[in-house]
Design an enzyme around this catalytic site. Structure first.
Site, PDB file in Angstrom:
ATOM      1  N   LEU A 124      32.827 -15.152  -0.797  1.00 14.63           N
ATOM      2  CA  LEU A 124      32.276 -15.826   0.536  1.00 14.63           C
ATOM      3  C   LEU A 124      32.184 -14.815   1.792  1.00 14.63           C
ATOM      4  O   LEU A 124      31.497 -15.160   2.596  1.00 14.63           O
ATOM      5  CB  LEU A 124      32.951 -17.114   1.020  1.00 14.63           C
ATOM      6  CG  LEU A 124      33.494 -18.156  -0.143  1.00 14.63           C
ATOM      7  CD1 LEU A 124      34.042 -19.200   0.455  1.00 14.63           C
ATOM      8  CD2 LEU A 124      32.060 -18.777  -0.187  1.00 14.63           C
ATOM      9  N   HIS A 181      41.446 -11.415  -7.020  1.00 14.41           N
ATOM     10  CA  HIS A 181      40.595 -11.206  -6.099  1.00 14.41           C
ATOM     11  C   HIS A 181      41.022 -11.723  -4.740  1.00 14.41           C
ATOM     12  O   HIS A 181      40.849 -11.028  -3.994  1.00 14.41           O
ATOM     13  CB  HIS A 181      39.492 -12.028  -6.567  1.00 14.41           C
ATOM     14  CG  HIS A 181      38.362 -12.067  -5.539  1.00 14.41           C
ATOM     15  ND1 HIS A 181      36.971 -11.657  -5.660  1.00 14.41           N
ATOM     16  CD2 HIS A 181      38.286 -12.574  -4.357  1.00 14.41           C
ATOM     17  CE1 HIS A 181      36.161 -11.661  -4.649  1.00 14.41           C
ATOM     18  NE2 HIS A 181      36.815 -12.252  -3.663  1.00 14.41           N
ATOM     19  N   GLU A 182      41.709 -12.778  -4.830  1.00 11.21           N
ATOM     20  CA  GLU A 182      42.359 -13.408  -3.737  1.00 11.21           C
ATOM     21  C   GLU A 182      43.488 -12.731  -3.119  1.00 11.21           C
ATOM     22  O   GLU A 182      43.564 -12.138  -1.935  1.00 11.21           O
ATOM     23  CB  GLU A 182      42.683 -14.811  -3.717  1.00 11.21           C
ATOM     24  CG  GLU A 182      41.628 -15.863  -4.032  1.00 11.21           C
ATOM     25  CD  GLU A 182      40.316 -15.830  -3.217  1.00 11.21           C
ATOM     26  OE1 GLU A 182      40.306 -15.438  -2.080  1.00 11.21           O
ATOM     27  OE2 GLU A 182      39.223 -16.028  -3.714  1.00 11.21           O
ATOM     28  N   HIS A 219      42.520  -9.599  -1.145  1.00 13.50           N
ATOM     29  CA  HIS A 219      42.006  -9.761   0.421  1.00 13.50           C
ATOM     30  C   HIS A 219      43.168 -10.004   1.147  1.00 13.50           C
ATOM     31  O   HIS A 219      43.176  -9.400   2.265  1.00 13.50           O
ATOM     32  CB  HIS A 219      41.538 -11.328   0.387  1.00 13.50           C
ATOM     33  CG  HIS A 219      40.036 -11.602   0.123  1.00 13.50           C
ATOM     34  ND1 HIS A 219      38.938 -10.860   0.979  1.00 13.50           N
ATOM     35  CD2 HIS A 219      39.503 -12.357  -0.728  1.00 13.50           C
ATOM     36  CE1 HIS A 219      37.938 -11.150   0.446  1.00 13.50           C
ATOM     37  NE2 HIS A 219      38.132 -12.133  -0.516  1.00 13.50           N
TER      38      HIS A 219
HETATM   39 ZN   LIG Z   1      36.739 -13.031  -1.987  1.00 15.88          ZN
END
Ligand SMILES: [Zn+2]
Length: 167
Positions: free
Chosen positions: A91, A132-133, A136
């Site tokens: 996103l 992936h998260e 972050h």
């Molecule tokens: Zn992402």
């Protein structure tokens, strides 16, 4: 609940390492709920707190829109040597995607929204999404796995997209 604004590249806040949560209180529960609402509104399958400008180790994931994971201080404790490739999007890098290779299977721990320690083993899309998260939370984006040339191309595309949206 409230929908939050999702930051996009090259926002510097996406590059800051997030801090661990010390107590899972009502404030944290409220942030997690707002993150779930934002993820659904944006048609995402995962969202990390730094993406909405909150520098805490919080992620939410929902692959099917029904089972919702709200994870506090998630930590990967084991990764397989075997890798798999998945077409990833983000996103914070809207309308782009790329094939990314990561460990296929992981074991991880986290605190749920009641502060209870949980663990998960996964070797499918959930494993990819969790990795992936958690990236972050460490200021890392999936485009960092690409060549610097391709990464810059993606960032420029998002900048143009944002300028267009802002008119
Ligand atoms: Zn992402």
């Amino acid at each position: 609940m409230a929908r939050l604004t999702v930051l996009t590249v090259p926002d510097a806040r996406l590059r800051v390492k997030a801090k661990p949560v010390s107590v899972v209180d009502d404030m944290i529960k409220s942030i997690l709920n707002d993150m779930v609402e934002t993820m659904h509104a944006e048609d995402g399958i995962g969202l990390a707190a730094p993406q909405v400008g909150i520098s805490l180790r919080l992620i939410v994931i929902s692959l099917d829109g029904e089972t919702i994971y709200k994870m506090v201080n998630p930590e990967i404790i084991w990764r397989s040597n075997e890798e798999s490739t998945c077409n990833e999007g983000c996103l914070s890098v809207p309308e782009q995607n790329a094939e990314i290779k990561r460990p296929k299977a992981i074991k991880m721990t986290y605190l749920d929204e009641n502060g209870v320690k949980q663990s998960i083993e996964s070797d499918d899309l959930l494993a990819t999404c969790i990795q992936h998260e958690i990236d972050h939370l460490n200021g890392k984006l999936y485009i960092d796995y690409l060549s610097s040339l391709k990464r810059q191309l993606y960032i420029n595309k998002v900048k143009r997209l944002k300028r267009y949206e802002e008119g």
